[in-house]
Design a protein around this motif. Structure first.
Motif, PDB file in Angstrom:
ATOM      1  N   VAL A 105       0.865  -1.178   0.000  1.00 34.97           N
ATOM      2  CA  VAL A 105       0.000   0.000   0.000  1.00 34.97           C
ATOM      3  C   VAL A 105       0.901   1.227   0.000  1.00 34.97           C
ATOM      4  O   VAL A 105       1.733   1.390   0.903  1.00 34.97           O
ATOM      5  CB  VAL A 105      -0.931   0.018   1.229  1.00 34.97           C
ATOM      6  CG1 VAL A 105      -1.766   1.302   1.243  1.00 34.97           C
ATOM      7  CG2 VAL A 105      -1.845  -1.205   1.219  1.00 34.97           C
ATOM      8  N   ARG A 106       0.753   2.080  -1.011  1.00 33.98           N
ATOM      9  CA  ARG A 106       1.619   3.251  -1.153  1.00 33.98           C
ATOM     10  C   ARG A 106       0.815   4.515  -0.811  1.00 33.98           C
ATOM     11  O   ARG A 106      -0.177   4.820  -1.470  1.00 33.98           O
ATOM     12  CB  ARG A 106       2.183   3.336  -2.574  1.00 33.98           C
ATOM     13  CG  ARG A 106       2.929   2.074  -2.985  1.00 33.98           C
ATOM     14  CD  ARG A 106       3.671   2.246  -4.301  1.00 33.98           C
ATOM     15  NE  ARG A 106       2.815   2.608  -5.418  1.00 33.98           N
ATOM     16  CZ  ARG A 106       2.108   1.735  -6.138  1.00 33.98           C
ATOM     17  NH1 ARG A 106       2.149   0.445  -5.839  1.00 33.98           N
ATOM     18  NH2 ARG A 106       1.380   2.147  -7.150  1.00 33.98           N
ATOM     19  N   ILE A 107       1.276   5.210   0.205  1.00 33.10           N
ATOM     20  CA  ILE A 107       0.548   6.354   0.755  1.00 33.10           C
ATOM     21  C   ILE A 107       1.413   7.604   0.689  1.00 33.10           C
ATOM     22  O   ILE A 107       2.621   7.540   0.921  1.00 33.10           O
ATOM     23  CB  ILE A 107       0.166   6.103   2.233  1.00 33.10           C
ATOM     24  CG1 ILE A 107      -0.591   4.780   2.390  1.00 33.10           C
ATOM     25  CG2 ILE A 107      -0.658   7.257   2.792  1.00 33.10           C
ATOM     26  CD1 ILE A 107      -0.677   4.325   3.834  1.00 33.10           C
ATOM     27  N   ALA A 108       0.793   8.736   0.391  1.00 26.21           N
ATOM     28  CA  ALA A 108       1.443  10.043   0.527  1.00 26.21           C
ATOM     29  C   ALA A 108       0.517  10.912   1.362  1.00 26.21           C
ATOM     30  O   ALA A 108      -0.685  10.984   1.098  1.00 26.21           O
ATOM     31  CB  ALA A 108       1.693  10.680  -0.838  1.00 26.21           C
ATOM     32  N   SER A 109       1.065  11.550   2.391  1.00 26.87           N
ATOM     33  CA  SER A 109       0.212  12.285   3.322  1.00 26.87           C
ATOM     34  C   SER A 109       0.860  13.585   3.767  1.00 26.87           C
ATOM     35  O   SER A 109       2.087  13.697   3.849  1.00 26.87           O
ATOM     36  CB  SER A 109      -0.076  11.419   4.557  1.00 26.87           C
ATOM     37  OG  SER A 109      -0.800  12.149   5.539  1.00 26.87           O
ATOM     38  N   ILE A 110       0.017  14.546   4.088  1.00 27.11           N
ATOM     39  CA  ILE A 110       0.501  15.750   4.740  1.00 27.11           C
ATOM     40  C   ILE A 110       0.939  15.404   6.158  1.00 27.11           C
ATOM     41  O   ILE A 110       0.549  14.378   6.718  1.00 27.11           O
ATOM     42  CB  ILE A 110      -0.564  16.863   4.754  1.00 27.11           C
ATOM     43  CG1 ILE A 110      -1.872  16.353   5.382  1.00 27.11           C
ATOM     44  CG2 ILE A 110      -0.803  17.399   3.354  1.00 27.11           C
ATOM     45  CD1 ILE A 110      -2.919  17.425   5.569  1.00 27.11           C
ATOM     46  N   GLU A 150       2.258  10.850 -10.266  1.00 24.40           N
ATOM     47  CA  GLU A 150       3.308  10.002 -10.810  1.00 24.40           C
ATOM     48  C   GLU A 150       3.127   8.528 -10.437  1.00 24.40           C
ATOM     49  O   GLU A 150       3.986   7.705 -10.742  1.00 24.40           O
ATOM     50  CB  GLU A 150       4.677  10.480 -10.317  1.00 24.40           C
ATOM     51  CG  GLU A 150       5.047  11.873 -10.755  1.00 24.40           C
ATOM     52  CD  GLU A 150       5.027  12.032 -12.255  1.00 24.40           C
ATOM     53  OE1 GLU A 150       5.346  11.057 -12.956  1.00 24.40           O
ATOM     54  OE2 GLU A 150       4.649  13.119 -12.739  1.00 24.40           O
ATOM     55  N   SER A 151       2.014   8.198  -9.777  1.00 21.35           N
ATOM     56  CA  SER A 151       1.725   6.822  -9.336  1.00 21.35           C
ATOM     57  C   SER A 151       2.766   6.282  -8.361  1.00 21.35           C
ATOM     58  O   SER A 151       2.893   5.073  -8.192  1.00 21.35           O
ATOM     59  CB  SER A 151       1.598   5.875 -10.539  1.00 21.35           C
ATOM     60  OG  SER A 151       0.465   6.199 -11.316  1.00 21.35           O
ATOM     61  N   ILE A 152       3.520   7.178  -7.738  1.00 26.30           N
ATOM     62  CA  ILE A 152       4.435   6.758  -6.684  1.00 26.30           C
ATOM     63  C   ILE A 152       3.633   6.379  -5.449  1.00 26.30           C
ATOM     64  O   ILE A 152       3.998   5.480  -4.704  1.00 26.30           O
ATOM     65  CB  ILE A 152       5.447   7.873  -6.379  1.00 26.30           C
ATOM     66  CG1 ILE A 152       6.336   8.112  -7.610  1.00 26.30           C
ATOM     67  CG2 ILE A 152       6.312   7.539  -5.167  1.00 26.30           C
ATOM     68  CD1 ILE A 152       7.185   9.350  -7.516  1.00 26.30           C
ATOM     69  N   ALA A 153       2.523   7.074  -5.243  1.00 25.22           N
ATOM     70  CA  ALA A 153       1.589   6.746  -4.168  1.00 25.22           C
ATOM     71  C   ALA A 153       0.214   6.492  -4.771  1.00 25.22           C
ATOM     72  O   ALA A 153      -0.137   7.055  -5.808  1.00 25.22           O
ATOM     73  CB  ALA A 153       1.520   7.874  -3.150  1.00 25.22           C
TER      74      ALA A 153
END
Length: 313
Positions: A105-110, A150-153
């Motif tokens: 699971v790839r997540i990007a968060s503040i 970029e589909s990194i997350a």
């Protein structure tokens, strides 16, 4: 010298190098792309130079401020995006075959959610599904948006995201903006504040290009008021720290204020005005992108955690 190219026309360039190239192309800046990707600028420059050496051509024109794609770079960008989309889809399809037994699971968060909410969710999820790993990137809203594009997350958590046809808002949760001041600050006794109230004081706010800062600037412009910015930073802890040490007013999302206000280290005061009260915490993904079962299951946990956030005030 002959190169072993794929049918897409991309040489033997690794997945990360393609991601880095696309990030530089879309930001128009090696420095900015390095910040968004959380890697050293020198390492990113080397990756770009390696690709250019592989093709014996210049993909970027170096400008006084940033970079721009050459004609060859435009061609490479189209093929790089195709390759990245295919490789990411293959990885997600393979993970889906295994259900919740294996995958990522790839997540990007503040930043505000990174301290407690996400670690707690990952811990609980891992107890149920020990074969699932996590890749978590932390940044400001602009950086999170780039990581999703970029589909990194696969899952993005942002604040006041601008409209973008590439992105899908999965859910929104109202999180008003508040002012935070030291207990002995002249405004600490107030129950609410207007833009005019904070105008005489120095402010600690998000950087100029951020969506949240734009809301602050728009509110001030609508009132014909000039604000004095003492500190601007992407870092939530830095702004909170400055407000504890200096007679400044820090302006942040309410989610950033609860713990420090409960501890009595700062006083959190609601800001008047629709533009502040209607600010949104959002969960986003890339529009049209299929998500694995693990991602969907984790999203469900994330929705529940966000719905249970403390209401303000």
């Amino acid at each position: 010298m002959m190169h072993n190219r794929s049918q897409n026309g991309i040489a033997s360039v690794n997945f990360d190098a393609l991601r880095y190239f696309v990030a530089v192309a879309e930001s128009g800046s090696i420095r900015e792309a390095a910040e968004n990707l959380h890697i050293a600028q020198s390492a990113l420059s080397r990756q770009i130079q390696n690709i250019e050496a592989e093709y014996s051509t210049q993909l970027f024109s170096r400008l006084p401020r940033g970079v721009a794609l050459t004609d060859a770079g435009q061609v490479f960008l189209r093929r790089a995006r195709d390759c990245l989309a295919a490789m990411t889809a293959a990885r997600d399809d393979i993970s889906a075959l295994h259900g919740l037994d294996v995958g990522e699971v790839r997540i990007a968060s503040i930043e505000p959610l990174a301290a407690e909410i996400i670690p707690d969710l990952i811990s609980k999820f891992h107890r149920r599904h020990p074969g699932i790993s996590f890749d978590v990137r932390i940044g400001n809203t602009r950086q999170v948006l780039e990581l999703i594009r970029e589909s990194i997350a696969e899952i993005g958590i942002v604040y006041n995201a601008p409209a973008d046809p590439q992105l899908r808002i999965l859910t929104s949760y109202e999180q008003p903006m508040v002012a935070l001041v030291a207990p002995d600050h002249p405004l600490a006794h107030r129950t609410s504040l207007s833009v005019a109230d904070i105008a005489p004081f120095d402010l600690a706010v998000a950087p100029a290009r951020s969506p949240t800062r734009k809301r602050i600037d728009d509110a001030a412009q609508a009132e014909g008021i000039k604000l004095t910015i003492r500190v601007e930073s992407d870092s939530v802890p830095l702004r909170l720290g400055i407000a504890q040490r200096e007679p400044v007013v820090a302006i942040l999302a309410a989610i950033s204020a609860h713990r420090i206000a409960d501890q009595g280290r700062l006083k959190a005061i609601p800001l008047d005005g629709t533009i502040f009260k209607t600010s949104q915490l959002q969960i986003i993904s890339l529009d049209g992108k299929a998500r694995s079962r693990a991602v969907v299951d984790f999203e469900r946990d994330l929705y529940g955690a966000i719905r249970n956030l403390p209401k303000w005030p």
